[in-house]
Design a protein around this motif. Structure first.
Motif, short mmCIF file in Angstrom:
data_model
loop_
_atom_site.label_atom_id
_atom_site.label_comp_id
_atom_site.label_asym_id
_atom_site.label_seq_id
_atom_site.Cartn_x
_atom_site.Cartn_y
_atom_site.Cartn_z
N LEU A 140 74.56 49.36 88.04
CA LEU A 140 74.80 50.45 87.12
C LEU A 140 74.74 49.94 85.69
O LEU A 140 75.15 48.82 85.40
CB LEU A 140 76.14 51.14 87.39
CG LEU A 140 77.43 50.38 87.12
CD1 LEU A 140 78.58 51.38 86.94
CD2 LEU A 140 77.79 49.45 88.26
N GLY A 141 74.18 50.77 84.83
CA GLY A 141 74.03 50.40 83.43
C GLY A 141 75.13 51.01 82.58
O GLY A 141 75.99 51.76 83.06
N PRO A 142 75.11 50.72 81.30
CA PRO A 142 76.12 51.26 80.39
C PRO A 142 75.85 52.73 80.07
O PRO A 142 74.74 53.23 80.28
CB PRO A 142 75.97 50.39 79.15
CG PRO A 142 74.53 49.98 79.17
CD PRO A 142 74.16 49.83 80.61
N VAL A 143 76.85 53.39 79.56
CA VAL A 143 76.70 54.77 79.10
C VAL A 143 76.09 54.75 77.70
O VAL A 143 76.57 54.04 76.82
CB VAL A 143 78.06 55.51 79.10
CG1 VAL A 143 77.88 56.92 78.56
CG2 VAL A 143 78.64 55.54 80.50
N GLN A 183 72.48 54.99 83.82
CA GLN A 183 71.49 54.72 84.86
C GLN A 183 72.11 53.92 85.99
O GLN A 183 72.92 53.01 85.76
CB GLN A 183 70.30 53.96 84.27
CG GLN A 183 69.10 53.89 85.20
CD GLN A 183 67.87 53.35 84.50
OE1 GLN A 183 67.98 52.51 83.62
NE2 GLN A 183 66.70 53.82 84.87
N PHE A 184 71.71 54.26 87.22
CA PHE A 184 72.20 53.60 88.42
C PHE A 184 71.02 53.21 89.30
O PHE A 184 69.94 53.80 89.21
CB PHE A 184 73.11 54.53 89.24
CG PHE A 184 74.28 55.10 88.49
CD1 PHE A 184 75.52 54.49 88.58
CD2 PHE A 184 74.14 56.22 87.70
CE1 PHE A 184 76.60 55.02 87.89
CE2 PHE A 184 75.21 56.75 87.02
CZ PHE A 184 76.44 56.14 87.11
N GLN A 185 71.26 52.25 90.16
CA GLN A 185 70.35 51.99 91.27
C GLN A 185 71.13 52.18 92.55
O GLN A 185 72.23 51.63 92.71
CB GLN A 185 69.77 50.58 91.19
CG GLN A 185 68.72 50.43 90.11
CD GLN A 185 68.03 49.08 90.13
OE1 GLN A 185 68.19 48.31 91.07
NE2 GLN A 185 67.30 48.78 89.08
N LEU A 186 70.58 52.99 93.46
CA LEU A 186 71.24 53.31 94.72
C LEU A 186 70.41 52.81 95.89
O LEU A 186 69.17 52.92 95.88
CB LEU A 186 71.42 54.83 94.88
CG LEU A 186 72.21 55.59 93.80
CD1 LEU A 186 72.31 57.06 94.19
CD2 LEU A 186 73.59 55.00 93.62
N LYS A 187 71.10 52.26 96.87
CA LYS A 187 70.48 52.00 98.16
C LYS A 187 70.82 53.20 99.04
O LYS A 187 71.96 53.37 99.48
CB LYS A 187 71.04 50.71 98.77
CG LYS A 187 70.42 50.37 100.11
CD LYS A 187 71.04 49.10 100.69
CE LYS A 187 70.45 48.77 102.05
NZ LYS A 187 71.08 47.56 102.65
N LEU A 188 69.85 54.07 99.27
CA LEU A 188 70.10 55.35 99.91
C LEU A 188 70.47 55.18 101.38
O LEU A 188 69.91 54.33 102.09
CB LEU A 188 68.88 56.26 99.78
CG LEU A 188 68.52 56.70 98.35
CD1 LEU A 188 67.27 57.55 98.35
CD2 LEU A 188 69.68 57.46 97.71
N ILE A 234 82.80 54.59 88.20
CA ILE A 234 81.98 54.13 89.31
C ILE A 234 81.91 52.61 89.24
O ILE A 234 81.81 52.02 88.16
CB ILE A 234 80.57 54.73 89.24
CG1 ILE A 234 80.65 56.25 89.14
CG2 ILE A 234 79.72 54.33 90.44
CD1 ILE A 234 79.37 56.90 88.70
N SER A 235 81.92 51.98 90.40
CA SER A 235 81.80 50.53 90.47
C SER A 235 80.65 50.18 91.39
O SER A 235 80.28 50.95 92.29
CB SER A 235 83.09 49.90 91.00
OG SER A 235 84.18 50.21 90.16
N CYS A 236 80.10 49.01 91.19
CA CYS A 236 79.04 48.53 92.07
C CYS A 236 79.60 48.38 93.48
O CYS A 236 80.67 47.81 93.67
CB CYS A 236 78.51 47.18 91.55
SG CYS A 236 77.13 46.51 92.48
N GLY A 239 70.39 38.56 79.84
CA GLY A 239 69.21 39.22 80.39
C GLY A 239 69.32 40.73 80.40
O GLY A 239 68.43 41.41 80.93
N ASP A 240 70.38 41.29 79.84
CA ASP A 240 70.58 42.74 79.82
C ASP A 240 69.84 43.34 78.63
O ASP A 240 70.27 43.22 77.49
CB ASP A 240 72.08 43.05 79.74
CG ASP A 240 72.37 44.54 79.88
OD1 ASP A 240 71.40 45.32 79.97
OD2 ASP A 240 73.55 44.91 79.92
N ARG A 241 68.71 44.00 78.90
CA ARG A 241 67.89 44.57 77.84
C ARG A 241 68.22 46.04 77.56
O ARG A 241 67.58 46.67 76.72
CB ARG A 241 66.40 44.48 78.20
CG ARG A 241 65.93 43.10 78.60
CD ARG A 241 64.43 43.12 78.87
NE ARG A 241 63.96 41.88 79.45
CZ ARG A 241 62.70 41.61 79.72
NH1 ARG A 241 61.78 42.53 79.47
NH2 ARG A 241 62.34 40.47 80.25
#
Length: 892
Positions: free
Chosen positions: A117-120, A140-145, A176-178, A281-283
């Motif tokens: 998950l990214g920052p707001v 933004q999030f990345q989900l493993k569906l 939300i947490s990873c 590495g956080d762009r």
């Protein structure tokens, strides 16, 4: 000679000749790469490759035992076939077919596990078909569906989803947490794939990253089903990375103890975003404005975690290990372990993975060959990486990393060794006299001379200052070493910079010369700031003073050269012939530099010639004697390329993403339209035209104006809007002549005749952009013509029908095939044989409308759609119209 003298004697890298027995793994890596490349051109059955591999391997062993000279050919064939086998047997990314089929723009309820998950962010975006800005926040999030909810029942669904949630500024996002299992109502779509020549395929890249679809939704329709039961290693690393990023940003935003210092010595928010990218590495915090200067100077790799950052980190660790006199094996293992830890901390992305394994294999190679040949160690590293991941051979990052180290070890090191490197090494332990007899006479004389100069200077300036003279000389030689490396690397990197980024980095040499040494100071000092923030925040401002000073010095250099006349030179895609000549020249240079006579002069001449070939633009690809009209696939937008029979170029519109933030990382003009033009060999446009001021037509135009510097900009009657006004300001700044057109205007453009059909001379636009503002052009060559309608709707069409003279062989259908355009009377008046519709796949508006397609079919018009066919090209030779794909031949 005493043992102490042996230990203190200066050493140099033995470059050695390019012979198989000296650099066997380099030749093995080259043969392996040829096999991987061959597998991209044709398919080889893995079983057949394995059979051939066993046969060649057996024959190589027999030949090696009987006649070693004869064994070279079968050994090379063995590694070539091994490359073919590894490439064919390598696992491919999961296609995620079920998820791709569901990503059709329909709202669905999905459930999955948060993996990242990214920052707001607070963002500004535009409403569809309007330039009115709205402010909101996104995350933004990345989900493993895990499943998709259909009729209230969960159905299994596997795949990766990149999800962006939006909410009003006054609404708080859920915590939300990873690792949390979440449920959301989202609209899913496939990664955009623009079917144009030269355009990067984002969908293939995202699948390789485990992402099968993009999604968007409202934060209000998002909920946490269950919190993470335990923290995985990836989630823990990601959380730590986010914690570090937030601490750096908070440190820069709050009032610091050193607030009374000048701004040059204080970190601000923008500085913190850059340090976050460099260290973690956080762009995600980087703005386009920050990125632009680094991109223009060819130094973006300095801004984010890259191979250089990891190399500096590893070099620092290795230096400290040697300084405390650790054994070679222990120093190597500690360097690898700490480098791996840092790579994990930065997210262990593809570039960092590649750099880590390159460094690891190189260090292991140094242990095995005792620095006998740096090229052999590089060959070992490349071979190890390619065996694990053969498809990396075609990755731009891998190629550029490998070319950089080849340039240094293959060319720069031999030149230095033949010139100043022995003198630089001789300055080490200058006052240790037993070293002198073991050195060549000229090097020994140099050491004696430096001691005499220091002794005589002591009578004038004192002993303390005179002792600094050898250090000054050492610094000058180090500067010469850096200059040599910068020159060689920039010459070698000219081709990949032109091929992948279409940039002539004329200012990269001075930028790297000044910035790279500063980066060697900046990165360690920034790490100290980070550690003190974690351990003792109260004193973090002390190392931050040095960090901010060095960072601002770097930014000053970057901005100075980025804003210069040569700071943003662009070049078309090099031809296959140019790539072949460059590759031959670079290989020849690596061989020549190891010769005895005129080696350095010949090497530099060949490298310079190869670099010149790389950036010299090839001829524009077009059909002499035919008017070309190409519909560029820009998704749900418009962009047309018109090339006259003698090669004059006109671009009409440049697409754009509706609702995109002005600071969005994706730019339709830069990332799609410009890529298409460069693939065609176009370096400068003769003219550009804006049909009207909707974002899906002009959003990409600023980048096109900067990249291709057209002579003229044609406009109709458009109201003011932020995007349109920005284009006009850009055109004025670039000295582009603006021509306002209206119905009744007619003029020659090369050998073609252009008639303006709309808007009417007295037309007054509304307060905001509308479709009937569209500039409609009819381009004629001989007895053939094309009518390019923009987004003109029924009212404009009725007026044009009343005026008459519309018959054309090709019609660019208005408003993406909407039912508001292509009225029966207008279609009958034009009576085209061919029609082109510029439209996006699974667009939100349902374009093209079925009734429009039926009208075209009833009129027996052959219709081409960019969402299905991509870029389509039509040739008007003055008598006939023919359709073709984009692959045209160069004019003779």
């Amino acid at each position: 000679m005493p043992q102490a003298a042996n230990q203190a004697a200066p050493s140099s890298i033995v470059t050695g000749p390019l012979r198989f027995h000296f650099v066997p793994l380099l030749f093995a890596a080259i043969c392996f790469s040829c096999g991987v490349g061959a597998s991209r051109g044709m398919w080889f059955a893995p079983a057949l490759s394995l059979f051939g591999l066993l046969g060649c391997g057996t024959f190589s062993l027999l030949a090696a035992s009987k006649a070693q000279r004869v064994s070279l050919l079968p050994v090379g064939a063995t590694f070539l076939i091994l490359g073919v086998f590894c490439a064919e047997a390598a696992p491919q990314p999961a296609p995620q077919i079920q998820l791709v089929q569901l990503a059709d723009g329909t709202r669905r309820i999905v459930e999955g596990t948060v993996t990242r998950l990214g920052p707001v962010h607070s963002i500004e975006s535009t409403l569809p078909f309007s330039d009115k800005l709205r402010e909101e926040q996104s995350q933004q999030f990345q989900l493993k569906l895990n499943s998709v909810i259909t009729n209230g029942m969960p159905q299994p669904l596997a795949g990766g989803l990149s999800l962006t949630l939006f909410a009003p500024l006054d609404t708080a996002f859920p915590r939300i947490s990873c690792g949390d299992i979440v449920r959301a109502t989202v609209t899913m779509r496939q990664p955009e794939r623009y079917l144009d020549p030269g355009v990067w395929d984002e969908s293939e890249y995202m699948l390789a990253e485990g992402i099968g679809a993009f999604g968007s939704g409202k934060a209000a329709a998002f909920s946490v089903v269950s919190e993470a039961a335990h923290t995985t290693l990836s989630c823990w690393l990601h959380s730590m990375q986010q914690n570090v990023s937030s601490r750096l940003l908070a440190f820069a935003d709050r009032q610091q103890p050193g607030a009374h210092l000048p701004a040059f010595f204080r970190l601000n928010h923008e500085d913190a975003t850059m340090l976050t990218a460099m260290l973690t590495g956080d762009r995600s915090y980087l703005s386009r404005g920050v990125r632009t200067g680094f991109e223009r100077t060819g130094s973006f790799h300095l801004l984010v975690v890259s191979g250089m950052h990891l190399a500096i980190f590893a070099g620092l660790i290795f230096f400290l290990a040697k300084a405390v006199r650790l054994p070679r094996v222990a120093a190597t293992l500690i360097t690898i372990l700490l480098s791996f830890s840092y790579a994990l901390f930065t997210g262990y992305g593809q570039p960092v993975q590649r750099s880590f394994w390159m460094i690891t294999l190189f260090l292991i190679g140094r242990l095995l060959w005792r620095e006998r040949s740096a090229l052999n160690a590089i060959g070992f590293a490349a071979l190890g990486l390619l065996v694990i991941k053969p498809q990396a051979l075609l990755d731009a990052g891998f190629q550029m990393t490998l070319l950089s180290v080849l340039a240094i070890a293959g060319v720069a090191a031999p030149i230095a060794e033949k010139t100043f490197a022995p003198y630089l090494a001789a300055l080490r332990d200058l006052w240790l006299l037993p070293i002198d007899p073991a050195l060549p006479p000229r090097i020994a004389q140099f050491r004696v001379s430096m001691r005499l100069i220091a002794e005589h200077a002591s009578f004038i300036v004192g002993r303390r200052i005179s002792n600094a003279i050898p250090f000054l000389m050492r610094g000058l030689l180090r500067g010469l070493e850096l200059l040599l490396i910068s020159v060689i690397v920039e010459l070698v990197m000219s081709m990949p910079m032109a091929l992948y980024f279409h940039r002539i980095t004329a200012v990269a040499l001075p930028v790297n010369f000044f910035v790279v040494p500063l980066l060697g100071i900046l990165l360690p000092s920034a790490i100290i700031v980070l550690l003190t923030l974690l351990v003792a925040p109260a004193i973090a401002f002390l190392p931050a003073v040095l960090t901010s000073a060095v960072l601002h010095a770097v930014l000053w250099v970057i901005h100075l050269f980025a804003n210069s006349m040569t700071g943003d030179l662009r070049t078309p895609t090099p031809s296959i012939i140019a790539i072949t000549i460059w590759l031959t020249g670079t290989t020849l240079a690596i061989w020549l530099v190891r010769r005895q006579r005129l080696a350095i002069l010949l090497t530099l001449t060949v490298l310079t010639a190869a670099a010149f070939i790389a950036i010299v633009p090839n001829r524009t690809l077009y059909h002499r004697g035919s008017l070309e009209v190409t519909t560029i696939d820009v998704g749900q937008g418009d962009s047309l390329l018109v090339i006259t029979p003698e090669g004059k170029t006109l671009l009409i519109d440049a697409g754009g993403v509706v609702g995109a933030s002005p600071d969005a990382k994706f730019d339709m003009g830069e990332d799609v339209v410009s890529q298409v033009l460069w693939a065609r060999g176009i370096r400068k446009l003769d003219a550009v035209a804006i049909t009207h001021a909707h974002t899906d037509h002009i959003g990409g135009m600023p980048a096109v104006l900067r990249n291709f510097r057209p002579r003229e900009l044609w406009i109709g009657r458009n109201p003011d809007s932020p995007t349109y006004d920005r284009i006009i300001q850009e055109a004025e700044a670039l000295g582009i002549r603006m021509r306002q057109q209206a119905a009744g205007d007619s003029f020659r453009f090369g050998s073609t005749e252009i008639q303006v059909l709309s808007p009417a001379p007295g037309y007054m636009p509304r307060a905001t952009p509308s479709n009937d503002d569209s500039l409609v052009l009819r381009v004629s060559y001989g007895q053939t013509s094309a009518l390019l309608e923009g987004d003109a709707e029924a009212a404009s069409e009725a007026r044009m029908v009343a005026h008459g003279g519309l018959h054309s062989d090709l019609l660019k259908v208005g408003h993406h095939g909407s039912k508001t355009s292509t009225t029966p009377g207008f279609l009958a008046a034009v009576s085209p044989s061919y029609a082109a519709i510029s439209v996006g796949l699974h667009n939100y508006y349902g374009h093209p409308k079925l009734e429009t397609l039926e009208k075209l079919e009833d009129a027996h018009v052959r219709t081409y759609r960019t969402d299905l066919l991509g870029a389509s090209t039509f040739y008007l030779d003055g008598k006939h119209v023919t359709e073709a794909d984009w692959s045209v031949v160069p004019a003779e």
